[in-house]
Design an enzyme around this catalytic site. Structure first.
Site, short mmCIF file in Angstrom:
data_model
loop_
_atom_site.label_atom_id
_atom_site.label_comp_id
_atom_site.label_asym_id
_atom_site.label_seq_id
_atom_site.Cartn_x
_atom_site.Cartn_y
_atom_site.Cartn_z
N HIS A 45 43.44 -9.50 4.69
CA HIS A 45 44.28 -9.87 5.83
C HIS A 45 45.45 -10.77 5.43
O HIS A 45 45.31 -11.99 5.44
CB HIS A 45 43.44 -10.64 6.86
CG HIS A 45 42.46 -9.79 7.60
ND1 HIS A 45 42.75 -9.18 8.79
CD2 HIS A 45 41.18 -9.46 7.31
CE1 HIS A 45 41.69 -8.50 9.21
NE2 HIS A 45 40.72 -8.66 8.33
N GLU A 53 47.87 -11.55 7.23
CA GLU A 53 48.25 -12.40 8.38
C GLU A 53 47.31 -13.59 8.54
O GLU A 53 47.56 -14.49 9.33
CB GLU A 53 48.30 -11.56 9.66
CG GLU A 53 46.98 -11.31 10.37
CD GLU A 53 46.07 -10.30 9.66
OE1 GLU A 53 46.45 -9.80 8.59
OE2 GLU A 53 44.97 -10.04 10.20
N CYS A 68 43.04 -3.88 7.66
CA CYS A 68 41.62 -3.82 8.01
C CYS A 68 41.38 -2.62 8.94
O CYS A 68 41.55 -1.50 8.53
CB CYS A 68 41.19 -5.15 8.62
SG CYS A 68 39.41 -5.41 8.57
#
Lengths: 767, 229
Positions: free
Chosen positions: B201, B203, B86
């Site tokens: 994302h 994560e 990002c």
């Protein structure tokens, strides 16, 4: 620096015009003279004016808010801080609060909404909690139709677009997920939108911080952004009606800096860990005035502040401006003497300003100097404890009596097929995907049930197996027509919503948005609604732990409908057993759980969405909840989810049973076939009242298996609740099919339902 | 094996990356402050999402000049693994460590939702473990990947497109493209293949309770570092 002069000279002669322009009335000024025993300085007068504004002093609402038991106990006892934390076990606490930013958002929607988010985050942060979730509740004038002129619709769309953008812009940047919310529309919100932001924080119970200053000689530290001329008298602005001059108050609106706020969050949490901080408070409404006065007053100590040391955006700011500015992203802390460098170091590492601007004193007076001159020397309790309160006469409005006299037979039976499509496309009911997709719902990676996946958001915080269910909700049409019932319904529905995810409702925070309280009819709405909330909160075992009051929400079109909003916290003992609306794509067997009601006024059509949107009538009375049964229903839902008897649940609310069923079909992406059980629908002989009547305490459940259904059925019977396990089931073809108790069959294709529900707001907001 | 999670002021996915690597992958991650000048002792770099320095200038532009970025550049040159997610992707583009740039989404609005990602390159350090389409969230306002035609051809020819946005059936349709990125590009690799930039994302998709663990498919690559060394 020369010693400050002992005698305070007014900067300008204080005339009637001066104090009335600050929002004080003659009797209040007379009281100030009496309390001080002298004429106040200009700065002191400004300090009184903000601290005694409704926004800070609650002068009209305080007597009524005593209905909230916990609030009353807290005011009389230890203060509100500990009262605002819910113990969820494992040494962990949850704190939450709602705050309104209605007037700033009306004149400067992006910044008004953004700074509303910033303010409520700091309120949670200064409890020592990490902000883990944001929610919001928004109200606008119509964005379609012919109820208001085209230019008003354009303005409403503009406000909608930019208020959502402001919330997104701020919340996304500070890294706190926006996990839930609601949006409503009514012509009387035109010109006075409502923007209520809610923040939820988590903390260790032994790390709750205080705002009570103590320890003479302890340094007072200014933290965060520099002070500018923005937002001067913002609290006073919030405490007056909007008029054509409001546009000129645009400079009263603060400008937000979410980047600074993000740094403030990290720096504050890190600085609190040093143990060097004695007390800390946000500089929100009324800025330095409120923080110095409240911290000193709470701790029953004095405080001396040298304004020359305050970081400023413009060097020539006067003492008055510095004390009254509402610049954002600032906080005030008291540190242990000799350990101030520990706090300063942390803030400097994060690139933030941190300056010692004074110290705690033993004289019980707040002393403020600027350019060596005394600006204020005042007993802080005069401002906090002597704010006058007013008992306003309440008058029952004529419309309420007319609503009570409503005869359902005066409206023709509505066409079932068309009505469902109509209701699903109403912006009030339609999908809010256009809104929530603009919000980061997932940062911090703790969001389990997201918007549109369940009746409430569910968070699964790292470091505990527990879950938190969060909701904010309110129905102004119900509250308008019957404020007491509306208040009760708001609590019951928010509780039911968190229970629909399998959580037990635990606590309430409220946002109370009303018109001018000096109008006896508005005051009646306020008093009744608060009593309804208080009684329901008591009955449901969900104390009101915090809240916000916003009055003077009116514009040329009159006062807004009374809009009490309920923020609800529910707790899951096992987060991994939380449920949403159901399992998309899978097969499902639907059941219906309901609270049997002794009395259903107006066949469930009073104050309903059907009446409002299909018949264009706002009348009739909403159906009051049976709170004892509502509590049983919540307990049973929590038990059923925890035991794995149900895999999904959805509350019947706006638009009644049919809208809830359609929403379930859309969420599951599946055709559904349902048959209305006679025993749940014997309150009326009308088909439209069965399908669209708004009865509290009704929940669609997606059943896990046969043994689970049996257990659920037995428990429902024991608890005096209604239940059928054979309401309906998923079907292969994309059709919603409903067989009424009179055997008539109604059908819709899933795609026509989806189209009405999903496309409504995006197509209205496309440009 | 130790991963450096770079913290800029305004990073807001730093803690997510930290927890994801430490708590979900059970590997080791530590924060590295933007003013630090050494990555000594670290084996990989994670540049997290957020709004570095507020992103009041062009996204990632300020962060690309932070003191730690010299070290990151050294890391890249040495062929060690670096991932930017990002805002981290934006930082790597601004720093010239990845080709192309990220502009305001086509719809002019921030967008947060789950998307499907098709692994295109399946041989690089970061993508060799990925063998099916991944469901991973996006959350960005400026994620429209753009590059000039020449660069796009080079990315394609050199097999440096890491991921494309696809629909549930795995097709890179315009409807599956959430932000108007050229050629549905969601992530790219540098020439050497050791640097990955992605808008979605990974994560945020490492906890089953939050809906998807597909992010592990990418981040598990980190586990191989110890083995390789």
């Amino acid at each position: 620096m020369t010693a400050p002069r002992a005698i305070i000279r007014p900067m300008a002669a204080i005339t009637t015009e001066v104090y009335t322009s600050m929002g004080l009335i003659r009797d209040e000024y007379a009281l100030i003279l009496k309390l001080l025993g002298r004429e106040p300085s200009y700065t002191e007068l400004g300090m009184f004016a903000v601290m005694w504004s409704e926004h800070c002093g609650y002068k009209f609402s305080r007597p009524v808010l005593a209905a909230f038991k916990k609030y009353k106990e807290a005011l009389e006892g230890e203060g509100l801080e500990n009262a605002g934390v819910v113990d969820i076990g494992d040494g962990l606490g949850v704190t939450m609060k709602v705050e309104s930013h209605n007037h700033p958002s009306a004149v400067e929607p992006y910044q008004g909404a953004a700074t509303g988010v910033g303010g409520i985050i700091r309120d949670i942060l200064t409890m020592g909690a990490r902000p883990i979730a944001l929610l919001n509740s928004l109200r606008f004038g119509p964005i379609e139709g012919d109820e208001v002129p085209a230019e008003v619709i354009d303005r409403n769309r503009y406000l909608f677009e930019h208020i959502v953008a402001g919330i997104a812009g701020y919340g996304n940047c500070v890294g706190v997920p926006t996990v839930g919310g609601e949006v409503g529309f009514h012509k009387r919100y035109s010109g006075n939108p409502l923007v209520n932001a809610m923040c939820v924080g988590m903390l260790k119970l032994d790390e709750i911080t205080t705002a009570s200053a103590s320890g003479a000689g302890n340094p007072v530290i200014y933290l965060g952004s520099a002070t500018g001329r923005d937002g001067i008298h913002g609290a006073t602005f919030a405490s007056a009606e909007l008029d054509e001059e409001s546009e000129s108050k645009r400079p009263n609106v603060q400008i937000g800096d979410p980047f600074a706020e993000k740094l403030l969050i990290e720096a504050t949490l890190e600085a609190l860990q040093t143990g060097a901080i004695v007390a800390i408070q946000d500089m929100g409404a009324a800025g330095l005035t409120c923080s110095t006065i409240e911290m000193a007053s709470k701790g029953k100590v004095g405080m001396s502040v040298n304004l020359d040391k305050v970081p400023m955006r413009e060097a020539d700011m006067s003492g008055y401006e510095l004390m009254l500015s509402e610049s954002q992203e600032r906080m005030l802390a008291v540190a242990h003497k000799g350990r101030e460098h520990e706090v300063l170091n942390v803030f400097h590492k994060w690139g933030l300003q941190a300056v010692v601007i004074g110290e705690v004193t033993g004289d019980g007076l707040v002393t403020v100097t600027r350019f060596g001159e005394l600006e204020a020397k005042i007993d802080p309790t005069l401002l906090t404890d002597h704010c006058p309160t007013y008992q306003i006469p309440a008058a029952v409005p004529a419309y309420h009596k007319e609503a009570a006299a409503f005869k359902p037979e005066s409206v023709p039976e509505a066409d079932i097929r068309k009505s469902l499509l109509n209701l699903l496309a109403q912006p009030e009911i339609a999908s809010k995907r256009w809104v929530f997709q603009q919000y980061d719902q997932e940062v911090q990676t703790q969001t389990m049930v997201r918007p549109a996946q369940g009746d409430a958001a569910v968070m699964a915080p790292r470091g505990t197996g527990k879950g938190l269910a969060l909701k904010i909700d309110g129905n102004s049409r119900w509250t308008y027509l019957d404020p007491y019932t509306g208040g009760q319904l708001a609590v019951a529905e928010a509780a039911r919503n968190v229970a629909c995810t399998g959580a037990m409702p635990r606590a309430v925070t409220d946002g109370l948005n009303f018109g001018n309280p000096q109008d006896p009819e508005v005051f009646w709405q306020f008093k009744e609604a608060v009593q309804g909330i208080a009684d329901a909160a008591e009955a449901m075992g969900t104390p009101v732990i915090s809240g916000n009051v916003s009055f003077y929400n009116e514009s040329e079109l009159g006062e807004v409908p009374p809009t009490p909003l309920i923020g609800m916290l529910g707790v899951h003992e096992h987060a991994d057993r939380a449920i949403g609306l159901g399992i998309p794509g899978g097969k499902c067997q639907l059941g219906l759980l309901w609270c049997p009601l002794r009395k259903v006024p107006h066949e469930g059509l009073g104050a309903s969405s059907l009446l409002a949107y299909v018949h264009g009538k706002e009348t009739g009375l909403p159906v009051p909840p049976d709170l004892e049964k509502e509590l049983a229903l919540c307990k049973l839902l929590a038990e059923a989810a925890d035991s794995g008897w149900i895999v999904g649940a959805h509350d019947c609310s706006d638009g009644g049973f049919a809208v809830a069923l359609a929403e379930m079909a859309i969420a599951l992406g599946s055709g559904l076939s349902a048959r209305l059980p006679g025993e749940a629908f014997n309150y009326t002989s009308r088909a439209d009242a069965r399908l669209f009547g708004e009865l509290p305490g009704r929940v669609l459940v997606s059943l896990a298996n046969e043994p689970g259904s049996k257990r659920l059925e037995a428990r429902a019977r024991e608890m005096g609740l209604g239940f059928v396990s054979n309401l309906g089931e998923s079907t292969e073809p994309g059709v919603l099919r409903v067989v009424d108790t009179n055997e008539s069959v109604h059908e819709w294709t899933l795609s026509e339902l989806q189209s009405a529900y999903e496309r409504s707001i995006p197509s209205l907001m496309a440009h | 094996m130790k991963v450096a999670v770079i913290r800029f002021p305004g990073s807001n996915c730093d803690q997510d990356a930290f927890h994801s690597i430490n708590d979900d992958l059970h590997l080791k991650a530590e924060y590295v402050w933007h003013e630090d000048t050494s990555l000594g002792g670290f084996d990989a770099v994670f540049i997290p999402g957020g709004f570095s320095y507020g992103d009041y200038l062009r996204c990632g532009a300020m962060a690309s000049c932070a003191p730690i970025m010299n070290e990151v550049a050294r890391f890249v040159k040495e062929g060690r693994p670096v991932i930017g997610v990002c805002n981290g992707f934006q930082v790597l583009c601004e720093a010239g460590l990845l080709p192309g740039a990220l502009l305001l989404n086509e719809a002019q609005k921030f967008v947060c939702k789950d998307v499907f990602l098709m692994p295109i390159n399946r041989t690089s350090f970061w993508t060799q473990g990925v063998d099916h389409a991944l469901r991973i969230p996006i959350a960005h306002g400026e994620g429209r990947y753009v590059c000039d035609t020449e660069t796009l051809e080079r990315l394609k020819d050199g097999n440096k497109i890491a991921f494309r946005y696809v629909n549930q059936e795995g097709q890179a349709t315009p409807e599956a493209n959430p932000n108007g990125s050229v050629d549905n590009i969601a992530g790219v690799l540098n020439e050497q293949g050791n640097v990955l930039g992605v808008m979605p994302h990974p994560e945020r998709a490492t906890r089953a309770i939050c809906g998807s663990t597909d992010g592990l498919q990418i981040l598990q690559s980190l586990a191989r570092i110890g083995v390789l060394a």
